[in-house]
Design a protein around this motif. Structure first.
Motif, PDB file in Angstrom:
ATOM      1  N   HIS A  67      37.173  48.039  46.060  1.00 43.28           N
ATOM      2  CA  HIS A  67      38.494  47.729  45.538  1.00 43.28           C
ATOM      3  C   HIS A  67      39.485  47.732  46.684  1.00 43.28           C
ATOM      4  O   HIS A  67      39.313  48.470  47.657  1.00 43.28           O
ATOM      5  N   ALA A  68      40.517  46.941  46.571  1.00 43.17           N
ATOM      6  CA  ALA A  68      41.552  46.958  47.600  1.00 43.17           C
ATOM      7  C   ALA A  68      42.111  48.370  47.704  1.00 43.17           C
ATOM      8  O   ALA A  68      42.321  49.038  46.694  1.00 43.17           O
ATOM      9  N   GLY A  69      42.334  48.819  48.910  1.00 43.59           N
ATOM     10  CA  GLY A  69      42.827  50.170  49.123  1.00 43.59           C
ATOM     11  C   GLY A  69      41.721  51.118  49.524  1.00 43.59           C
ATOM     12  O   GLY A  69      41.980  52.173  50.098  1.00 43.59           O
ATOM     13  N   GLU A  70      40.473  50.702  49.221  1.00 46.65           N
ATOM     14  CA  GLU A  70      39.333  51.553  49.611  1.00 46.65           C
ATOM     15  C   GLU A  70      38.922  51.218  51.036  1.00 46.65           C
ATOM     16  O   GLU A  70      38.980  50.069  51.444  1.00 46.65           O
ATOM     17  N   THR A 120      40.187  28.969  49.858  1.00 51.07           N
ATOM     18  CA  THR A 120      39.927  30.412  49.783  1.00 51.07           C
ATOM     19  C   THR A 120      38.828  30.718  48.768  1.00 51.07           C
ATOM     20  O   THR A 120      38.061  31.656  48.957  1.00 51.07           O
ATOM     21  N   ASP A 121      38.730  29.915  47.725  1.00 50.94           N
ATOM     22  CA  ASP A 121      37.566  30.072  46.843  1.00 50.94           C
ATOM     23  C   ASP A 121      36.293  29.926  47.670  1.00 50.94           C
ATOM     24  O   ASP A 121      35.316  30.668  47.505  1.00 50.94           O
ATOM     25  N   VAL A 122      36.316  28.945  48.564  1.00 47.46           N
ATOM     26  CA  VAL A 122      35.135  28.681  49.386  1.00 47.46           C
ATOM     27  C   VAL A 122      34.872  29.852  50.331  1.00 47.46           C
ATOM     28  O   VAL A 122      33.743  30.333  50.455  1.00 47.46           O
ATOM     29  N   HIS A 138      40.691  37.465  41.734  1.00 45.76           N
ATOM     30  CA  HIS A 138      40.760  38.933  41.793  1.00 45.76           C
ATOM     31  C   HIS A 138      40.179  39.452  43.097  1.00 45.76           C
ATOM     32  O   HIS A 138      39.926  40.638  43.237  1.00 45.76           O
ATOM     33  N   LEU A 139      39.939  38.542  44.010  1.00 48.86           N
ATOM     34  CA  LEU A 139      39.408  38.949  45.310  1.00 48.86           C
ATOM     35  C   LEU A 139      40.435  38.592  46.386  1.00 48.86           C
ATOM     36  O   LEU A 139      41.053  37.530  46.322  1.00 48.86           O
ATOM     37  N   VAL A 140      40.602  39.496  47.318  1.00 49.48           N
ATOM     38  CA  VAL A 140      41.510  39.208  48.432  1.00 49.48           C
ATOM     39  C   VAL A 140      40.736  39.336  49.736  1.00 49.48           C
ATOM     40  O   VAL A 140      39.700  40.015  49.802  1.00 49.48           O
ATOM     41  N   LEU A 141      41.256  38.689  50.738  1.00 51.12           N
ATOM     42  CA  LEU A 141      40.554  38.589  52.014  1.00 51.12           C
ATOM     43  C   LEU A 141      41.192  39.469  53.074  1.00 51.12           C
ATOM     44  O   LEU A 141      42.356  39.853  52.981  1.00 51.12           O
ATOM     45  N   LEU A 165      32.404  42.811  53.450  1.00 54.59           N
ATOM     46  CA  LEU A 165      33.417  43.742  53.928  1.00 54.59           C
ATOM     47  C   LEU A 165      34.773  43.073  54.046  1.00 54.59           C
ATOM     48  O   LEU A 165      35.795  43.732  54.066  1.00 54.59           O
ATOM     49  N   HIS A 166      34.752  41.760  54.170  1.00 54.22           N
ATOM     50  CA  HIS A 166      36.030  41.058  54.293  1.00 54.22           C
ATOM     51  C   HIS A 166      36.640  40.732  52.932  1.00 54.22           C
ATOM     52  O   HIS A 166      37.637  40.043  52.853  1.00 54.22           O
ATOM     53  N   LEU A 167      35.988  41.196  51.887  1.00 51.80           N
ATOM     54  CA  LEU A 167      36.522  41.006  50.538  1.00 51.80           C
ATOM     55  C   LEU A 167      36.935  42.354  49.963  1.00 51.80           C
ATOM     56  O   LEU A 167      36.265  43.360  50.189  1.00 51.80           O
ATOM     57  N   ARG A 168      38.002  42.349  49.216  1.00 44.15           N
ATOM     58  CA  ARG A 168      38.351  43.504  48.407  1.00 44.15           C
ATOM     59  C   ARG A 168      38.769  42.949  47.044  1.00 44.15           C
ATOM     60  O   ARG A 168      39.242  41.819  46.946  1.00 44.15           O
TER      61      ARG A 168
END
Lengths: 504, 158, 372, 418
Positions: free
Chosen positions: A501-504, A391-393, A114-117, A482-485
């Motif tokens: 959240h992504a988009g913020e 990417t988990d890492v 649920h996290l994107v980079l 900051l590199h995670l949403r």
């Protein structure tokens, strides 16, 4: 003896046209599913014994075999899936605790998914890791808040003595897996791959076989509640010492290597008689409080003459943040957090699946707590518990981890298909077994290569992602949330994770 | 001048590492396929009768297992004993080769091979059968088929 | 919430010069230089910092304040009054200038700290000032500290830098160090506080680029009490220097080795002593490593530093004429105001450092041009 | 000639190859009374039975003499060796030699039998014997083979393949009595009978019976019985052929005596193959050991010595592989032993006609017999040859899956490492 009501979990399908009766499947199956009838010139299968490890499928030279979940099923029910029914039957038949291996399989929310980079576009350039340096070097150990470096004749000179540090060329280490839980060949593969990759592997609580002292500079030796194989030379053989308090797959539970697995070599390494059960108590019987832990930390530091980092591993439990803070203040040079999805050779199923918490939440909470207390530099944060890919890492490092331990993923690279039968000692892939007929299945040469490849591949991917973010040193990602949403998480989850959240 | 007179010291053979031989016998399967008519595994086993013989033998005494085949000796006793000239050491490759057409199946070679590396092949008349190093392939079929890198080609030259 | 913010992302032009002999010049030159790079800004912000401008008040903290409403001024002045001795205050001189619209209230205070108060709080004077700046910026809505150092000041506004300079009457100030900035923000509409330079005490910084490590730099500094409220990576850079130079007492040279650290491939090949020192710097200050494309100029009471990121993703050129050192994004911006003896391109991560001669050696000036 | 070799079979060819290992240039002549390119004598029974065609009788390629730069002088016997003069006489011509090898092989042993001379009676050691017998067999229906040893039984197999009814007459009480123990002989006898062979043991031929035209009608046995036959094969065995060696006055007993470098009592004269006696390393006696591998090995060793590189021949032991119509049998070393110092392990299965036996002395193997299940017999030969201590795995020696897997680890590694 009444009839068992447990159903076969897997169906073995053999394409008789393709089957050449070479009996490779029969020889490869350590659960004795396959058999050959010479009179009929036919292979037979006992599906009840099949664990779905896929060893036979992989080794069948004509690919005549298919193993799939057994199609016969009970009527689907939201509250009573077959898993639940099967467990009840098993317990009705045995009267015992259910045992399992590997980590949580209930599928508690995997926050990584649920996290994107982030990546750079226009305002800052992304960096091409093929053309520019991309640094993953990581140090594990207590750092002072400041350091005195002076210029003498124009050259920098260090005036502060730093506490001991482990140097990792990539922020991934092989997690604690004991000689006893895993085989000699697997230990050797891990040790050699760690050495080749400039990182560490962890002995787990099984002591250190004499043959592996040579890999000491890339070894973290563990001191667990059973104190198996712990002696001065052992402590000094490694590059760091880890006190194991808890394990993510079974917080609050001790360990148990059955006597059948304790052969001569394990007996010597663990310093217990051949054939005796190796029982690790649930608590360390000399640690009933944080001050006791402090004593052990310093006892170990004395033993290694303050030349090696001494850390503490705990399972991710509800108040992990507070505990971690206490551990740092008790003098640990690093804190290891092991999440709910962390692996095990054997754990009570119920504990495995329901005690503890996902590593993402624990990591976020601990990192934030240590920062709020201003002691984040005082210890490194290592996290473990079901890391599946690079990417988990990356996400873990962005959340605040200094490095991660990979355990199950390492075993998967050696062939493990997560059949969850480690506790039987019959691992058909030769990994979690001491049966000399089975352990040969891991060729340490191949094992070393595969593990080294895995770390190399993940490291390349991490570099690629870092470059995409416009970052060329891993320390600039570490704790850089900051590199995670997030996608699809609620406000509380966002808050605990400390990400937008992504988009913020 | 007598060019062929000097015997070769070149030696090439398949060696097994018993520490990692897992006894799956895929080498035997591969050997059979490589020496079958069709070179197709399913046809070789299920359609070609009699089936080709494996020239590699996996010896077993659990947990010990290892594959064994002709060692392609420097001075092969089988070639000394062979009364038909069917067995000879090939100076080019160092392989001890067997000419099935010449062989009459007297089993003198079976009698003298200290490795037990020669079998009787009773298909279509009788003849000895032994590892030929799959010289026509890039590497011996057994070596290529070994899933655990327990088999490898060793080559030494004088 | 603590993690919520929007980071500044901007391109920009920057330029600066310093006369090591403390010979002061008025603001015309710096304005010409920055105006030469108007291409690099978009009218969303411009600013200057000048050192040596307040010889009469050289021992007082010169607070340049921006107030978006009068209430903020009142609250702030109450706060200042409670915590400082206000030596003098008044409106910062400005002139009506085309291109500068809707200015806030701009006020200047010369402040001093009561020794008693410091003693009571067991506090370092500069930490005390920093805390006040942090408080005002974070806690008083509508109030913003533009600069707070001694014998220096920052002047910034929304507009092209030339207009900003005219607006603040920089032609009437004399300084030995001038740095200037023209802004091209991409993500936020310009606001006066967001223009460069960013300052703290007498540190001022103009910055071209984006700090990709911002997230961790900010969290790192927060651990040491810095509150990055201005949503810009330039701000964290200023604070980072404050921590490394003032608190940790590292030299500028050493501090730049931490924030634009050499690569391991370079460090690993150095002689033992240097390798150990640089390794320790990276081990301890890894979270302070500035990553991403940048060029910045740092002004401070003793000198000026220009530096690039570790792989030189932004332009930076340096030049020297006599005892004056110039640093700018573009060589043309320097040649606009000087005929340098020497021009060079600093390599990635290599700082260009100029230090003022100690005060006693500097050229005595006859008069001050400041009209307060 | 630098080297003269008398004899063109295993020992002679071995000598050529041995010489050339050391000496690439010296001149070599090979002399034989037979006119053929070197051929394999053991193949004559296969030739007889039509299992081997002419072109496959040769165990070295047609180019052999050229490849090895040898001058073949075929078709005329050497009549005299002049040891003092270093010459041999062939067809009245003297040939000077530097070193000489006598590899004259064995001669068929023919006991006194009445009326033997004449047509349709054959010995069976040379290709020409086989050719003649094959020709005779074309119009024959019944054959009697006198001698139930190796040669007799191979001749029997050949005749069976030609469709003849064969009677084997053996003086001993069983066939193959010189290479098999009683049990193995018995199995072999059973097998022969199942093939339709009439087996008469404990008797031998007293006279050949002929009709008025001199054609054979049968033989009369010593015991009085008569066996009807159209051809008679006398295949009792071979004895060392020392006739030529006698002309050089070299020492001999049953065969020519040689030293460990295979040199005879005469300087520069060597001898090898079926004509000599060599040391039996198992029985610790000197005796003729007329088998193919030994002949080749002796020839090669002699060749190396003749070329000036001293190489000791350590002796050998008997071993035989014989298969008659689908029953393979291998015996190595001793096949029978009596006495408390010998330990015998054996097992047999009457139904499948399999039999395995090993003889152990001082924890060392000294003999082994395999009938039918011969597949890994060579391992045993190796153990016998190298006198390996087998104490640790003694009882596995006759197990069905005997192999290196039962060896102690160190021994296994030692033996497989080479």
């Amino acid at each position: 003896m009444h009839k068992s009501l447990i159903k076969a979990e897997f169906q073995v399908q053999r394409d008789d046209y393709k089957c050449i009766r070479c009996r490779v499947c029969e020889r490869q199956c350590s659960f004795e599913v396959h058999s050959y009838d010479a009179d009929a010139d036919r292979m037979f299968e006992d599906e009840m014994k099949c664990v779905g490890c896929q060893r036979c499928v992989e080794y069948c030279p004509t690919r005549a075999l298919t193993i799939q979940p057994h199609p016969s099923t009970i009527r689907p029910h939201g509250n009573w899936p077959y898993r639940a029914v099967k467990d009840i039957c098993k317990q009705a038949e045995t009267g015992g605790m259910l045992l399992s291996s590997t980590g949580d399989e209930l599928g508690h929310r995997i926050y990584w998914d649920h996290l994107v980079l982030n990546a750079s576009q226009v305002t800052n350039p992304s960096i091409d890791p093929l053309r520019e340096p991309m640094e993953l070097r990581t140090f594990i150990g207590r750092k002072p808040d400041q350091v005195d470096v002076r210029l003498v004749n124009g050259k920098p000179v260090l005036k502060t003595e730093l506490p001991p540090q482990l140097t990792l060329e990539t922020p991934m280490m092989f997690g604690a897996m004991s000689y006893g839980a895993i085989s000699y060949n697997v230990c050797q593969s891990l040790a050699r791959a760690a050495t080749a990759s400039g990182t560490m592997y962890n002995t787990g609580e099984g002591g250190l076989h004499r043959d592996f002292y040579q890999y000491g500079p890339n070894t973290i030796v563990q001191c667990a509640s059973g104190r198996f194989g712990v002696h001065r030379e052992y402590l000094n053989a490694g590059a760091a010492v880890e006190i194991k308090v808890g394990q993510g797959a079974k917080p609050g539970i001790g360990g148990h290597v059955p006597g059948e697995k304790v052969d001569k070599e394990i007996s010597i390494t663990r310093m217990i008689p051949v054939g005796t059960d190796a029982l690790s108590p649930a608590p360390h019987h000399d640690i009933y409080s944080i001050e006791d832990l402090r004593q052990l930390i310093y006892a170990l530091k004395e033993a290694v003459e303050y030349k090696k980092p001494v850390g503490v591993k705990i399972a991710a439990v509800h108040n992990a943040a507070a505990i971690a803070s206490g551990i740092v203040r008790a003098g640990a040079d690093f804190v290891t957090l092991d999440g709910l999805r962390g692996g095990t050779g054997a754990a009570p199923t119920r504990t495995r699946d329901s005690v503890g918490m996902p590593i993402e939440l624990a990591l976020a909470a601990v990192d934030q707590r240590l920062r709020e207390e201003g002691i984040r530099n005082n210890a490194s944060l290592i996290v473990a518990g079901g890391f599946r890919n690079s990417t988990d890492v990356v996400k873990a490092i962005a959340l605040g981890a200094d490095a991660v331990y990979i355990g199950t993923a390492a075993l998967i690279s050696l062939g493990c298909t997560v059949c969850q039968k480690c506790y039987t000692g019959k691992c058909p892939w030769g990994i979690t077994t001491q049966d000399p007929y089975l352990t040969k299945r891991v060729n340490p040469e191949i094992g070393t290569q595969r593990l080294t490849n895995l770390l190399r591949a993940w490291s390349l991917e991490i570099k690629e992602i870092l470059g995409g973010m416009g970052i060329n040193a891993i320390e600039s990602l570490r704790g850089n949330r900051l590199h995670l949403r997030a996608i699809g998480l609620n406000e509380r989850e966002l808050d605990v994770l400390g990400v937008m959240h992504a988009g913020e | 001048m007598a060019t062929k007179a000097k015997t070769t010291k070149k030696r090439r053979r398949v060696q097994a590492d018993e520490k990692v031989c897992i006894g799956c016998k895929l080498c035997e399967v591969a050997c059979i396929v490589a020496h079958s008519k069709s070179k197709n595994i399913i046809r070789a086993f299920n359609e070609e009768t009699p089936r080709a013989l494996s020239r590699v033998l996996v010896e077993e005494s659990k947990p010990l297992t290892f594959a064994l085949q002709c060692r392609h000796c420097d001075d092969p006793p089988c070639a000394v004993a062979c009364m038909t000239g069917a067995l000879r050491k090939d100076p080019e490759t160092g392989a001890v080769l067997h000419d099935r057409e010449k062989c009459v199946g007297c089993w003198m070679c079976v009698m003298v091979c200290p490795y037990g590396g020669i079998q009787r092949d009773m298909r279509e008349g009788k003849a000895a059968s032994k590892c030929d190093l799959c010289l026509e392939l890039d590497e011996p079929a057994c070596v290529a088929a070994c899933p655990n890198a327990a088999l490898f080609v060793v080559e030494d030259e004088d | 919430m603590h993690y919520r913010f929007e980071k500044d992302m901007s391109a920009c032009g920057l330029t600066g010069f310093i006369n090591r002999d403390r010979k002061r010049v008025d603001g015309e030159a710096i304005m010409s230089s920055i105006c030469n790079m108007d291409e690099r800004s978009n009218g969303q912000g411009g600013g200057f910092a000048a050192y040596g401008i307040y010889p009469e008040h050289k021992d007082d903290y010169a607070f340049h304040m921006l107030y978006t409403d009068i209430d903020a001024k009142e609250i702030t002045e109450k706060y200042l009054d409670r915590h400082f001795l206000i030596i003098e205050d008044g409106e910062l001189p400005t002139r009506k200038t085309a291109g500068i619209v809707d200015p806030p209230v701009i006020w200047r205070y010369f402040l001093n700290v009561d020794e008693e108060v410091l003693h009571m709080n067991a506090c370092d004077e500069e930490d005390y000032v920093v805390e006040a700046v942090m408080y005002i910026n974070a806690e008083i809505p509508g109030a913003f500290v533009m600069s707070s150092g001694k014998n220096m000041g920052a002047f910034k506004a929304v507009g092209f830098p030339g207009a900003v300079g005219r607006f603040y009457k920089l032609d009437e100030y004399k300084a030995w160090t001038w740095i200037a900035h023209g802004r091209f923000p991409t993500n936020t509409p310009g606001w006066w506080g967001g223009a460069h330079p960013f300052t703290l005490l007498d540190w001022s910084i103009v910055h071209n680029g984006e700090i990709s490590s911002y997230g961790i730099n900010k969290r790192y500094l927060e651990m040491f009490g810095y509150k990055a409220t201005l949503m810009t990576d330039t701000e964290v850079t200023a604070y980072l220097f404050d921590m490394l130079l003032r608190r940790h007492k590292l030299s500028i040279e050493v501090a730049t080795m931490a924030i634009a650290a050499p690569f391991w491939s370079q460090i690993d090949h150095l002689p033992d002593g240097e390798r150990k020192a640089l390794t320790a710097l990276r081990q301890v200050y890894g979270s302070g490593l500035l990553n991403g494309p940048f060029a910045f100029i740092l002004g401070h009471k003793d000198g000026m530093v220009g530096i690039n990121d570790r792989i030189k993703l932004r332009p930076l050129v340096a030049a020297e004429q006599g005892n004056t050192l110039y640093v700018a994004n573009e060589e043309a911006a320097i040649r606009e105001i000087a005929s340098p003896d020497r021009v060079w391109m600093p390599t990635a991560g290599e700082p260009v450092i100029a230090n003022l001669k100690p005060e006693k050696d500097s050229i005595k000036e006859k008069t001050s041009c400041i009209k307060v | 000639m630098d080297y003269v070799i008398i004899g063109n079979s295993a020992a002679g060819i071995g000598a050529v190859e041995g010489i050339r290992q050391v000496d690439q240039t010296g001149s070599i002549a090979i002399i034989s009374d037979e006119p053929h390119h070197t051929y394999s004598r053991p193949l004559i029974s296969y030739y007889l039975g039509g299992k081997v065609e002419q072109h496959n009788m040769y165990f070295r390629p047609k180019t052999f003499y050229r490849d090895y730069d040898v001058e073949p002088m075929l078709g005329n016997p050497v009549t005299v060796i002049d040891a003092a003069g270093h010459t041999v006489t062939v067809a009245g011509k003297k040939i000077k030699y530097g070193k000489l090898l006598v590899a004259t092989g064995g001669s068929p042993f023919v006991p006194p039998i009445e009326n033997l001379a004449g047509s349709d009676v054959f010995t069976f050691t040379k290709w020409d014997d086989a050719k003649a017998l094959a020709k005779a067999a074309e119009k024959a229906e019944r054959a009697v083979v006198i001698g139930g040893g190796l040669i007799g039984l191979k001749a029997t197999e050949g005749l069976l393949n030609l469709g003849l009814n064969v009677t084997v007459v053996e003086l001993a009480d069983r066939v193959l009595s010189t290479i098999l123990d009683e049990k193995a002989s018995q199995i072999f006898g059973t097998h022969l009978k199942s093939l339709g062979v009439t087996l008469i043991t404990g008797d031998t031929a007293a006279a050949v019976n002929r009709d008025g035209e001199g054609s054979v009608t049968g033989v009369t046995l010593k015991g009085g019985n008569t066996v009807e036959a159209d051809v008679v094969v006398v295949a009792i065995g071979v004895v060392p052929n020392t006739v030529l060696a006698d002309t050089a006055k070299v020492k001999k007993e049953r065969g020519i005596i040689v030293d460990e470098h295979l040199m005879t009592s005469a300087k520069d004269i060597y001898a090898a193959g079926d004509c000599v006696e060599t040391f039996d390393i198992l029985r610790h006696i000197r005796r003729p050991q007329p088998i193919w591998p030994n002949a080749y090995e002796q020839g090669r060793t002699a060749g190396i010595n003749m070329a000036g590189q001293p190489l000791a021949y350590k002796g050998s032991f008997g071993m035989n592989s014989i298969e008659v119509k689908g029953l393979p049998t291998i015996t190595v070393g001793m096949y029978d032993a009596v006495g408390p110092e010998y330990e015998i392990l054996a097992k047999s299965d009457a139904e499948s006609l399999t039999y395995k036996k090993v003889i152990i002395h001082n924890d060392r193997l000294v003999g082994a017999v395999f009938v039918n299940d011969i597949d890994r017999a060579g391992i045993m030969t190796g153990l016998i040859k190298d006198q390996v201590n087998v104490k640790a795995f003694k009882h596995d020696l006759i197990s069905d899956n005997f192999g290196y897997a039962v060896f102690p680890e160190a021994l296994r590694k030692e033996r497989l490492s080479s």
